[in-house]
Design an enzyme around this catalytic site. Structure first.
Site, PDB file in Angstrom:
ATOM      1  N   GLU A 285      60.429 -17.638  30.234  1.00 49.95           N
ATOM      2  CA  GLU A 285      60.275 -16.219  29.904  1.00 49.95           C
ATOM      3  C   GLU A 285      61.270 -15.793  28.831  1.00 49.95           C
ATOM      4  OE1 GLU A 285      58.370 -13.616  33.289  1.00 49.95           O
ATOM      5  OE2 GLU A 285      60.479 -13.112  33.133  1.00 49.95           O
ATOM      6  N   HIS A 306      55.013 -41.364  40.943  1.00 50.24           N
ATOM      7  CA  HIS A 306      53.730 -41.913  41.365  1.00 50.24           C
ATOM      8  C   HIS A 306      52.583 -40.986  40.991  1.00 50.24           C
ATOM      9  CE1 HIS A 306      55.664 -45.195  43.678  1.00 50.24           C
ATOM     10  NE2 HIS A 306      56.668 -44.333  43.611  1.00 50.24           N
ATOM     11  N   LYS A 420      48.593  -7.763  32.828  1.00 53.49           N
ATOM     12  CA  LYS A 420      48.614  -6.555  33.663  1.00 53.49           C
ATOM     13  C   LYS A 420      47.630  -5.531  33.113  1.00 53.49           C
ATOM     14  CE  LYS A 420      53.486  -6.927  34.895  1.00 53.49           C
ATOM     15  NZ  LYS A 420      54.805  -6.349  34.706  1.00 53.49           N
TER      16      LYS A 420
HETATM   17  O1  PA5 Z   1      62.558 -11.804  34.554  1.00 44.31           O
HETATM   18  C1  PA5 Z   1      61.898 -10.786  34.631  1.00 44.31           C
HETATM   19  O2  PA5 Z   1      62.280  -9.717  34.133  1.00 44.31           O
HETATM   20  C2  PA5 Z   1      60.565 -10.771  35.359  1.00 44.31           C
HETATM   21  O3  PA5 Z   1      60.188 -12.039  35.762  1.00 44.31           O
HETATM   22  C3  PA5 Z   1      60.623  -9.856  36.557  1.00 44.31           C
HETATM   23  O4  PA5 Z   1      61.642 -10.286  37.408  1.00 44.31           O
HETATM   24  C4  PA5 Z   1      59.306  -9.815  37.311  1.00 44.31           C
HETATM   25  O5  PA5 Z   1      58.268  -9.469  36.449  1.00 44.31           O
HETATM   26  C5  PA5 Z   1      59.370  -8.828  38.453  1.00 44.31           C
HETATM   27  O6  PA5 Z   1      59.644  -7.550  37.982  1.00 44.31           O
HETATM   28  P1  PA5 Z   1      60.140  -6.395  38.925  1.00 44.31           P
HETATM   29  O7  PA5 Z   1      61.457  -6.770  39.474  1.00 44.31           O
HETATM   30  O8  PA5 Z   1      60.222  -5.192  38.028  1.00 44.31           O
HETATM   31  O9  PA5 Z   1      59.130  -6.222  40.003  1.00 44.31           O
END
Ligand code: PA5
Length: 444
Positions: A285, A306, A420
């Site tokens: 990310e 494996h 989303k």
């Molecule tokens: O690293 C990040 O920012 C994301 O992976 C969030 O943690 C994830 O989308 C969850 O978001 P939230 O804590 O707003 O529910």
């Protein structure tokens, strides 16, 4: 301190090249510390371990203690950075067969809100029937659909089973100070809540209450986790030639530039499976943007030798491997001798199982290098809270440096919004009317 062995990388990229990128990583280090890098409003994680107050850790432990006393099971609702860190540490520190033990000392820790599987949620709610359970609802935005959906189900069930008053005691929110539905709900219901600081992104939040509370509820030592991270934080501040995070960042970048587009994080301890999942999110990310970034993958070895072993050994040569090695296992198990020796394994008699595992590790490393796969080895002394704290902070810091070498903002995730938008349009969420029309037209 953790050890970083790069001797099996230098046959692929020259030390001179690594040195150049190391110099750049150290410059990136300065911008991190000065707060002048891209995404500098999300640098709250940088000194989190060294600035977290002991009183705050005590407060987290006290809340954890209440949940431990009041609950047989605690469900942690969260997704991405609001779930993976806690899951990773708890799995790494737990007995592998914890779920089969009749443990009355520690509540069972379960996770929800990280998928929308109807069967998963049904089976979870079935399991919780009649149980004294509590919920930790974790969402920074407070509006994430997966988490909100699971939380609504769990809140209702908890209130029905335990009554509203007890539910108030055993539901804890970890969310933004002001914004989002999770905050509104926590304030309205009077839940105990912790704040996720504005300047800490989800995937960098494991050393905040997001990770610390569930880990403490599971019965693990958050002081030691923080202590390990503190020591690594100090180490990462060094701008001399031995900054491990800068070295890892420089090597990753050198390998990426040489055409290695996939990094495989390999472990030889099944308990590290979710550390790899956490790491994949942290790097995936953070760096996967603007058409750039190493694809972070992982394997559990020797299990996956494996299945994926063939690909790693002889598939497309665009990969490199980073091995997390645990130097000392917690327990000692000797391989027994057998008079009949039908399996031909008496040559191993008297050896520790870990010696076999270590030879598998070394043998695999050598084979992969021979097969054209550069190999980085990260060793930790043992799998305990202290060393996990070091490892977590090391990866976070290195990620912050590496993304600067790559030229991307490590701390945003604009690409996550695309699915989303479509999902809300398809589900007819109010406010998405135009998108609903557009997506329907697309599907005709
Ligand atoms: O690293 C990040 O920012 C994301 O992976 C969030 O943690 C994830 O989308 C969850 O978001 P939230 O804590 O707003 O529910």
């Amino acid at each position: 301190m953790i050890k970083l062995d790069i001797t099996k990388v230098t046959p692929f990229v020259g030390e001179d090249i690594i040195d150049v990128y190391y110099g750049r990583a150290i410059k990136a280090q300065e911008t991190l510390v000065k707060g002048t890098c891209p995404g500098n409003d999300f640098l709250g994680w940088l000194h989190m371990p060294t600035t977290i107050k002991p009183e705050f850790l005590e407060e987290i432990k006290a809340v954890a203690q209440t949940l431990r006393e009041e609950c047989d099971a605690v469900v942690v609702a969260g997704i991405g950075g609001s779930y993976l860190g806690a899951k990773a540490v708890i799995e790494a520190l737990s007995n592998s067969f914890q779920w089969l033990k009749n443990d009355t000392k520690n509540p069972v820790i379960l996770f929800a809100g990280n998928n929308i599987g109807e069967d998963y949620l049904f089976e979870l709610t079935e399991y919780l029937k009649g149980k004294k359970f509590g919920v930790i609802n974790i969402s920074k935005s407070g509006t994430t659909t997966e988490t909100a959906l699971a939380f609504r189900l769990l809140k209702k069930q908890c209130e029905q089973q335990r009554g509203k008053e007890v539910a108030k005691k055993v539901i804890v929110a970890i969310t933004d100070a002001k914004r989002g539905a999770a905050r509104t709900c926590a304030d309205k219901e009077g839940y105990k809540s912790f704040i996720i600081p504005d300047n800490v992104g989800g995937r960098f939040s494991v050393l905040t209450p997001v990770g610390l509370l569930p880990i403490a509820v599971a019965g693990f030592d958050i002081d030691q986790l923080i202590k390990g991270a503190q020591d690594m934080d100090r180490d990462c501040m060094n701008i001399g030639p031995t900054n491990l995070a800068a070295k890892y960042a420089a090597i990753r970048y050198a390998l990426y530039q040489s055409g290695k587009k996939i990094e495989i994080l390999a472990n030889y301890q099944p308990k590290l499976h979710f550390i790899a999942e956490w790491w994949k999110q942290l790097y995936g990310e953070s760096e996967g943007k603007d058409g750039k970034g190493i694809y972070p993958a992982s394997v559990d070895l020797t299990t996956d030798l494996h299945s994926m072993g063939q690909w790693i050994q002889e598939g497309e040569r665009t990969i490199f491997e980073t091995v997390i090695s645990v130097e000392n296992p917690e327990y000692k198990l000797l391989f027994p001798s057998d008079d009949e020796n039908l399996d031909g394994l008496n040559f191993l008699a008297g050896k520790r199982v870990d010696e076999v595992n270590k030879m598998a590790e070394l043998g695999t490393q050598l084979a992969h290098v021979d097969g054209g796969v550069p190999n980085i080895r990260i060793a930790i002394e043992r799998l305990d809270a202290y060393h996990l704290g070091q490892l977590i902070y090391f990866f976070e810091h290195a990620c912050g440096l590496y993304c600067q070498l790559l030229g991307v903002n490590a701390f945003n995730q604009p690409g996550v919004e695309a699915y989303k938008k479509n999902m809300f349009a398809l589900l007819g969420k109010p406010g998405y009317e135009k998108e609903t029309e557009a997506i329907k037209a697309k599907l005709q």
